[in-house]
Design a protein around this motif. Sequence first.
Motif, mmCIF file in Angstrom:
data_model
loop_
_atom_site.group_PDB
_atom_site.id
_atom_site.type_symbol
_atom_site.label_atom_id
_atom_site.label_comp_id
_atom_site.label_asym_id
_atom_site.label_seq_id
_atom_site.Cartn_x
_atom_site.Cartn_y
_atom_site.Cartn_z
ATOM 1 N N VAL A 77 0.835 -1.207 0.000
ATOM 2 C CA VAL A 77 0.000 0.000 0.000
ATOM 3 C C VAL A 77 0.869 1.256 0.000
ATOM 4 O O VAL A 77 0.605 2.224 -0.719
ATOM 5 C CB VAL A 77 -0.950 0.006 1.222
ATOM 6 C CG1 VAL A 77 -1.762 1.293 1.265
ATOM 7 C CG2 VAL A 77 -1.860 -1.199 1.191
ATOM 8 N N HIS A 78 1.901 1.218 0.805
ATOM 9 C CA HIS A 78 2.794 2.376 0.885
ATOM 10 C C HIS A 78 3.462 2.643 -0.462
ATOM 11 O O HIS A 78 3.543 3.800 -0.919
ATOM 12 C CB HIS A 78 3.858 2.131 1.959
ATOM 13 C CG HIS A 78 4.598 3.373 2.326
ATOM 14 N ND1 HIS A 78 3.976 4.490 2.853
ATOM 15 C CD2 HIS A 78 5.919 3.694 2.237
ATOM 16 C CE1 HIS A 78 4.876 5.438 3.073
ATOM 17 N NE2 HIS A 78 6.059 4.995 2.706
ATOM 18 N N SER A 107 0.731 3.902 -2.973
ATOM 19 C CA SER A 107 0.281 5.268 -2.677
ATOM 20 C C SER A 107 1.426 6.262 -2.934
ATOM 21 O O SER A 107 1.178 7.406 -3.341
ATOM 22 C CB SER A 107 -0.251 5.374 -1.241
ATOM 23 O OG SER A 107 0.728 4.965 -0.310
ATOM 24 N N GLY A 108 2.648 5.827 -2.731
ATOM 25 C CA GLY A 108 3.797 6.683 -3.048
ATOM 26 C C GLY A 108 3.885 6.976 -4.530
ATOM 27 O O GLY A 108 4.086 8.129 -4.941
ATOM 28 N N LEU A 123 1.197 9.357 -5.453
ATOM 29 C CA LEU A 123 1.515 10.694 -4.944
ATOM 30 C C LEU A 123 2.483 11.403 -5.892
ATOM 31 O O LEU A 123 2.381 12.615 -6.122
ATOM 32 C CB LEU A 123 2.133 10.552 -3.543
ATOM 33 C CG LEU A 123 2.081 11.739 -2.598
ATOM 34 C CD1 LEU A 123 0.664 12.275 -2.450
ATOM 35 C CD2 LEU A 123 2.629 11.335 -1.226
ATOM 36 N N GLN A 129 0.852 13.244 -8.460
ATOM 37 C CA GLN A 129 -0.183 14.116 -7.878
ATOM 38 C C GLN A 129 -1.563 13.481 -7.883
ATOM 39 O O GLN A 129 -2.576 14.150 -8.111
ATOM 40 C CB GLN A 129 -0.224 15.452 -8.605
ATOM 41 C CG GLN A 129 1.101 16.210 -8.525
ATOM 42 C CD GLN A 129 1.071 17.429 -9.434
ATOM 43 O OE1 GLN A 129 0.308 18.364 -9.240
ATOM 44 N NE2 GLN A 129 1.914 17.401 -10.456
ATOM 45 N N ASP A 164 -4.935 12.062 -6.514
ATOM 46 C CA ASP A 164 -5.838 12.201 -5.361
ATOM 47 C C ASP A 164 -6.689 10.942 -5.297
ATOM 48 O O ASP A 164 -7.547 10.717 -6.159
ATOM 49 C CB ASP A 164 -6.757 13.420 -5.541
ATOM 50 C CG ASP A 164 -6.087 14.707 -5.129
ATOM 51 O OD1 ASP A 164 -5.320 14.674 -4.144
ATOM 52 O OD2 ASP A 164 -6.321 15.727 -5.790
ATOM 53 N N ILE A 165 -6.479 10.143 -4.280
ATOM 54 C CA ILE A 165 -7.232 8.888 -4.145
ATOM 55 C C ILE A 165 -8.659 9.203 -3.700
ATOM 56 O O ILE A 165 -8.865 9.841 -2.679
ATOM 57 C CB ILE A 165 -6.542 7.948 -3.134
ATOM 58 C CG1 ILE A 165 -5.145 7.601 -3.633
ATOM 59 C CG2 ILE A 165 -7.374 6.698 -2.905
ATOM 60 C CD1 ILE A 165 -4.342 6.719 -2.699
#
Lengths: 285, 285, 285, 285
Positions: A17-18, A21-22, A25, A28, A30-31
Amino acid sequence: GHPMVLSLSCKNSRGIVHAVSGALLSVQGDITDSKQFDSPDTGTFFMRVEFTTPESREAVEAALEPVREEFAMDLGLWEASRKTRTLVMCSKDGRTLNDLLFQQRAGTLSVEIPVIVSNHLELQPMAFFYGIPFIHIPVAKDAEGNSNKAEAEAKLLDLVAEYDIELVVLARYMQILSDDLCRKLEGKAINIHHSFLPSFKGARPYHQAHDRGVKLIGATAHYVTADLDEGPIIEQQVQRVTHAQSAREFVIRGREVEGSTLSRAVKWHAEHRVLLDGKRTVVFD
Amino acid sequence: GHPMVLSLSCKNSRGIVHAVSGALLSVQGDITDSKQFDSPDTGTFFMRVEFTTPESREAVEAALEPVREEFAMDLGLWEASRKTRTLVMCSKDGRTLNDLLFQQRAGTLSVEIPVIVSNHLELQPMAFFYGIPFIHIPVAKDAEGNSNKAEAEAKLLDLVAEYDIELVVLARYMQILSDDLCRKLEGKAINIHHSFLPSFKGARPYHQAHDRGVKLIGATAHYVTADLDEGPIIEQQVQRVTHAQSAREFVIRGREVEGSTLSRAVKWHAEHRVLLDGKRTVVFD
Amino acid sequence: GHPMVLSLSCKNSRGIVHAVSGALLSVQGDITDSKQFDSPDTGTFFMRVEFTTPESREAVEAALEPVREEFAMDLGLWEASRKTRTLVMCSKDGRTLNDLLFQQRAGTLSVEIPVIVSNHLELQPMAFFYGIPFIHIPVAKDAEGNSNKAEAEAKLLDLVAEYDIELVVLARYMQILSDDLCRKLEGKAINIHHSFLPSFKGARPYHQAHDRGVKLIGATAHYVTADLDEGPIIEQQVQRVTHAQSAREFVIRGREVEGSTLSRAVKWHAEHRVLLDGKRTVVFD
Amino acid sequence: GHPMVLSLSCKNSRGIVHAVSGALLSVQGDITDSKQFDSPDTGTFFMRVEFTTPESREAVEAALEPVREEFAMDLGLWEASRKTRTLVMCSKDGRTLNDLLFQQRAGTLSVEIPVIVSNHLELQPMAFFYGIPFIHIPVAKDAEGNSNKAEAEAKLLDLVAEYDIELVVLARYMQILSDDLCRKLEGKAINIHHSFLPSFKGARPYHQAHDRGVKLIGATAHYVTADLDEGPIIEQQVQRVTHAQSAREFVIRGREVEGSTLSRAVKWHAEHRVLLDGKRTVVFD
């Protein structure tokens, strides 16, 4: 930003997940919605993410590439607005076809349907009404008992290639597909079975159900596999019946639940909400 | 590793998932389930994570602290095995109480119930059977029409404090709570209303439903707020009825659905699956 | 007038309703509810009538006798207030027993339960709480592999005779009855099967269901016959499940629907609403 | 013999069933299905009988006449094969219309639809596809704020007369009918309301439902009365929703349940299964 959908599966381990999500990110992202599931039976990790990003699909793919590689992911990335190209097969009964076409036109089903295939002509007017090409591929035996099934299936595969088809939907198509075709369509063909599987496999399930005296009838939408009626289940729904209804009335009541069950399965598939976990499905509804 | 549950909400912005997953990674957290929701109406982000970690609760809390601060999160962190301390209030009808107690003992409801409070004595034997202290706090008016309600509610609050109560469940407790008590219990008291809210607010909802000739009756489990029957809805279920059933039979059929609805709401709350989004709930089922 | 229930079946022919209503009129019967069904599959006519009459049960029976004879009816006549004498069998899991006992005491189930039989002792306290004699009949194999099942079943039949039992309910009794016992109890024993029959016959149905990846689980209440899991179905209910639930969680969710399904089947049987039409049931709900 | 349907209601008294079954016997009627209900609230007796007879409709009517007179019955008698002449009104949203037309053509809805009326043109192609005349009756206000509603309604009543219409179905017709028209159509017009009445009366019910945070949405098919949204309810169905769905998604999910609810109500009405018991309906399903 434009909305995208990411779906992935891989062997479960720490940090997925990290890492994902990295990567998002970094473009840019936006989840807006994210769901995951860690299957204890197969040790597989599943994830589906909706996000918006100002970057292109290619840029996002590039950002995810190292993550995909590190975790050996099976990964899909789509523009959320992109519709799944779908070929629908039918025979004579139009209830499920009607449901699919109406919802497709109403914009509530994220598919485009460039072509309909049928072994009969009964439903051609409905295809015309919705402005969709209708191709008649009859399947029959000649006087010597030789079937043209092999050619018919070859023709279907040609159409799948020609029209860039991503999903084949069997909307009450009343011919059994060959094992070979099933394998070729594995994971990208959905069938509606008119029973609450695994009850009443095989022919005339409503009549079987009536004989057995059940109090609920059902329908099952599942992926097509070579093992008939054993494909991974996507959705099931039921309907109450009573002793006072004949087998014929079971059929009529069943149609309604079939249409709704199949439409929902197609919707989920087209929105990339269904992932395969061995013989089961993960559905991120 | 031992299993923990994290739930949080904050103003939505980019990078939350990455920050949270990073903090969990730093304490060797293995995420087993994670769900999130981005409320377009309130601009609030909600997340619930199940994970296992070899570290202590305090260590995890410390790792999350900078994240909590950065995003101004409303954050809760629990050992998954820890049970919510629950006080149940009831009157004379025992169906919902019976359901709660049975499930609590069977281990399928993550609560412990150190005390039951009732304004009547009818259900004392059931409390005895389950080995739970039963405290009788009658509410009545004296000859001059003065009610002891204020004292009764003060007594209840004493019990909440004395028994370290985290959740109050109104299992068909047939007294209206004062606005003041409702406010004090806000977010930690669940009521079962015997109708499909917002239909049939107020008294005798099954009789109202019968008069109106509805074809489905329902039950609603909701958080208690000062505005009676207007609290955030956690769960609703329905049951089919027909013209042939009397209002009394509506009541009987309704009991079943009430028990099931309330038990499910309590289960979700106790597993930290319910978050408040203004006047609505987010339920991470 | 006092309320009575008449249920009957016979070969279908013209004039049955007229003959029956005439007989009831002759004893000043006021019909309050009447349902009938003409089974096209077996050519059998079924009827259930609720009525009030100032006459005695014997007088009504006498009035009906010529009609019964003329049409060779299978006919039952009961005071509506009379409760069906019911023996409940259970093992260790108490959810369905709890549901039955609670509803019996609440007066919403038209049965009296003079005795509970179990092959284990776990549920004895529950029987005590409800003030019902609990008889422990263990079933086991000795060192040489000889089971005492035959004696256990003989003991059960003694109890059926001794307590004037009209209905035996298997509330998750985890022993397979012998063919001989099944035959002796035919039409007066109800079992709850923890699957949506005919799916998942046999052992550990929830685990089978989980392996198959179904999206709905169910329960089936049926009459006991020598052919295991093939008895006439009285009631079925389902519950939605997802990929995220383990087989153990299927079991927990299933318990709820089992209790509700079995209670409803027992209620209908006790109110003389269930008639046998070959291998199917007619349920006058 | 040919199948017929008889439905009747009258003040409850002894001997009705005997008298009716006697009259049917005199025309060699074979009763295939019969249901009755004795309303304790209004003291009214309701009955619906399906039977076959070699005699003509007129002969049966004559045989029933003395019974009708004796008990002052409200009585209807129909050939079972006769279809109810139905006018459908719609606006822009075609889901419920589509469901009705498909089922009508499939032969599962006992209606014929000689004409469709709409205040818009969007659904004209669908009417063409099904070969049904489509009459556009726009309703609008002129520059001075005067509406042509009165003329539009007069035109509708002309069509009702011209086409011998027995039933008017409002399939999401988005104009409020005048009190006067409602009264003229009383008992022969069915509307679908997109909420679980009596919740969320009035405009934009799905948005109201979303604001309130309900967990189930529903639809209600009811007879039209002058008192808007207060007409006798024929059928209600619900659909589960979650916090993650927007009001727009409530609308989409709701459409499915609306179509199914309205179709079922029309089916029951057309099969003469719905009788009025004051403000409630008796539905002999």
